[in-house]
Design a protein around this motif. Structure first.
Motif, PDB file in Angstrom:
ATOM      1  N   ASP A 278      59.165  98.469  69.257  1.00  0.00           N
ATOM      2  CA  ASP A 278      57.933  98.296  68.487  1.00  0.00           C
ATOM      3  C   ASP A 278      57.362  96.930  68.838  1.00  0.00           C
ATOM      4  N   LEU A 279      56.154  96.910  69.351  1.00  0.00           N
ATOM      5  CA  LEU A 279      55.521  95.666  69.792  1.00  0.00           C
ATOM      6  C   LEU A 279      54.459  95.186  68.807  1.00  0.00           C
ATOM      7  N   ALA A 280      54.678  95.485  67.554  1.00  0.00           N
ATOM      8  CA  ALA A 280      53.865  94.961  66.452  1.00  0.00           C
ATOM      9  C   ALA A 280      52.368  95.171  66.678  1.00  0.00           C
TER      10      ALA A 280
ATOM     11  N   TYR B 124      52.574  91.463  71.127  1.00  0.00           N
ATOM     12  CA  TYR B 124      53.337  90.886  72.232  1.00  0.00           C
ATOM     13  C   TYR B 124      52.522  90.975  73.517  1.00  0.00           C
ATOM     14  N   ARG B 125      52.548  89.909  74.323  1.00  0.00           N
ATOM     15  CA  ARG B 125      51.665  89.788  75.477  1.00  0.00           C
ATOM     16  C   ARG B 125      52.383  89.890  76.826  1.00  0.00           C
ATOM     17  N   ALA B 126      53.738  89.866  76.837  1.00  0.00           N
ATOM     18  CA  ALA B 126      54.469  89.885  78.102  1.00  0.00           C
ATOM     19  C   ALA B 126      55.904  90.338  77.860  1.00  0.00           C
TER      20      ALA B 126
ATOM     21  N   PRO C  55      50.458  96.960  74.551  1.00  0.00           N
ATOM     22  CA  PRO C  55      50.679  98.247  73.878  1.00  0.00           C
ATOM     23  C   PRO C  55      51.284  98.058  72.484  1.00  0.00           C
ATOM     24  N   ALA C  56      51.166  99.074  71.646  1.00  0.00           N
ATOM     25  CA  ALA C  56      51.766  99.047  70.310  1.00  0.00           C
ATOM     26  C   ALA C  56      53.281  99.206  70.380  1.00  0.00           C
ATOM     27  N   TYR C  57      53.755  99.933  71.382  1.00  0.00           N
ATOM     28  CA  TYR C  57      55.188 100.125  71.608  1.00  0.00           C
ATOM     29  C   TYR C  57      55.392 100.567  73.048  1.00  0.00           C
TER      30      TYR C  57
END
Length: 161
Positions: free
Chosen positions: A52-54, A58-60, A133-135
């Motif tokens: 899960d990329l919140a 998250y940028r990288a 992406p979101a995830y």
């Protein structure tokens, strides 16, 4: 440097092959998380594992490749996201039907986007996202998971560092 351009394309949204969107994932195990980064372990013993990329915060991603994994822990050594090569790859040829993606080596780190695009990410390093992406889903390129061993660490950053 040609491989770097390919990875930028991969992480930027093109993955070549489309996988069906499915509920066939488990949450990735979070190793550490703070205000700037989240590090997860992607296990060789589990299919798709979701990070899960919140919602795109998250940028990288940093693909570390440690401690390593294998598609057959008793017969082959640990490898990183590039998967098995050389003599190990030759020894695995009779088992091609167990690859998730036959165009990639056994043991390659596979990634799937929210749109269902899937491809191999066979490099270690720091890779910024063109669009956060979101995830993302990750797994090893192997469908016979019972004899696998190990994991790879991936760290996601909120800012480019």
């Amino acid at each position: 440097m040609r491989w770097m351009a390919g990875l930028v394309l991969v992480l930027g949204g093109w993955l070549g092959q489309t996988a069906q969107a499915a509920q066939d994932w488990k949450p990735a195990r979070v190793r550490a998380e703070d205000a700037m980064a989240k590090c997860v372990d992607i296990s060789a013993l589990t299919g798709w594992q979701r990070v899960d990329l919140a919602g795109g915060a998250y940028r990288a991603v940093v693909i570390d490749g440690s401690p390593g994994w294998s598609v057959d822990g008793k017969r082959y050594g640990l490898v990183g996201p590039e998967g098995h090569s050389g003599a190990a790859a030759e020894g695995l040829k009779p088992y091609e039907q167990y690859k998730l993606d036959r165009s990639q080596p056994f043991g390659v780190l596979m990634m799937r986007t929210p749109e269902g695009r899937m491809g191999g990410v066979p490099q270690r390093g720091f890779f910024p996202f063109k669009a956060a992406p979101a995830y993302l889903d990750f797994r090893i390129n192997d469908t016979g998971l019972g004899d696998n061993t190990g994991s790879l660490m991936l760290c996601f950053w909120r800012v480019d560092h």
